[in-house]
Design a protein around this motif. Structure first.
Motif, mmCIF file in Angstrom:
data_model
loop_
_atom_site.group_PDB
_atom_site.id
_atom_site.type_symbol
_atom_site.label_atom_id
_atom_site.label_comp_id
_atom_site.label_asym_id
_atom_site.label_seq_id
_atom_site.Cartn_x
_atom_site.Cartn_y
_atom_site.Cartn_z
ATOM 1 N N GLN A 1 0.892 -1.530 0.043
ATOM 2 C CA GLN A 1 -0.142 0.392 -0.102
ATOM 3 C C GLN A 1 0.871 1.251 -0.356
ATOM 4 O O GLN A 1 0.614 2.407 -0.679
ATOM 5 C CB GLN A 1 -1.112 -0.216 1.503
ATOM 6 C CG GLN A 1 -2.259 -0.580 1.223
ATOM 7 C CD GLN A 1 -3.085 -0.507 2.578
ATOM 8 O OE1 GLN A 1 -2.418 -0.178 2.900
ATOM 9 N NE2 GLN A 1 -5.021 0.154 1.536
ATOM 10 N N LYS A 2 1.593 1.101 0.743
ATOM 11 C CA LYS A 2 2.528 2.001 0.526
ATOM 12 C C LYS A 2 3.048 2.850 -0.949
ATOM 13 O O LYS A 2 3.305 4.121 -0.932
ATOM 14 C CB LYS A 2 3.564 2.533 2.386
ATOM 15 C CG LYS A 2 3.898 2.408 3.668
ATOM 16 C CD LYS A 2 4.956 2.733 4.459
ATOM 17 C CE LYS A 2 3.961 2.237 5.834
ATOM 18 N NZ LYS A 2 5.068 2.586 6.688
ATOM 19 N N ALA A 3 3.659 2.128 -1.196
ATOM 20 C CA ALA A 3 4.510 2.066 -3.075
ATOM 21 C C ALA A 3 3.641 2.371 -3.214
ATOM 22 O O ALA A 3 3.905 3.343 -4.516
ATOM 23 C CB ALA A 3 5.250 0.816 -3.546
ATOM 24 N N ALA A 4 2.057 1.800 -3.691
ATOM 25 C CA ALA A 4 1.082 2.503 -4.428
ATOM 26 C C ALA A 4 0.778 3.798 -3.845
ATOM 27 O O ALA A 4 1.041 4.445 -5.300
ATOM 28 C CB ALA A 4 -0.240 0.621 -4.431
ATOM 29 N N ALA A 5 0.621 4.149 -2.844
ATOM 30 C CA ALA A 5 0.439 5.119 -2.609
ATOM 31 C C ALA A 5 1.697 5.976 -3.217
ATOM 32 O O ALA A 5 0.825 7.955 -3.638
ATOM 33 C CB ALA A 5 0.276 5.096 -1.174
#
Length: 75
Positions: free
Chosen positions: A29-33
């Motif tokens: 999720q962090k990378a996608a955000a």
């Protein structure tokens, strides 16, 4: 208590399978955000996902600074 030992082994095997599947899936999720934040404010270096949000941010947070060229034609 053979069933107790089998139950523990089964739970360990299921947990290992679940962690392997989660790792192979690769959704972070962090990378996608972080990837979604495309625009960076030229004054305060904060990141925004789209030009409309960037323009609103710039008008509200930096009213005295001149508008960047990339925001002048954004509606």
């Amino acid at each position: 208590m053979a069933r107790g030992q089998q139950k523990i082994q089964s739970q360990q095997k299921a947990a290992k399978r679940a962690s392997d599947q989660k790792r192979s899936h690769g959704h972070d999720q962090k990378a996608a955000a972080q990837k979604a934040l495309l625009f960076c404010c030229s004054v305060c270096k904060s990141q925004m996902p789209d030009p409309k949000t960037y323009k609103q941010h710039f008008e509200n947070k930096h009213p005295k600074a001149p508008m960047p060229d990339e925001l002048k034609d954004v509606v």
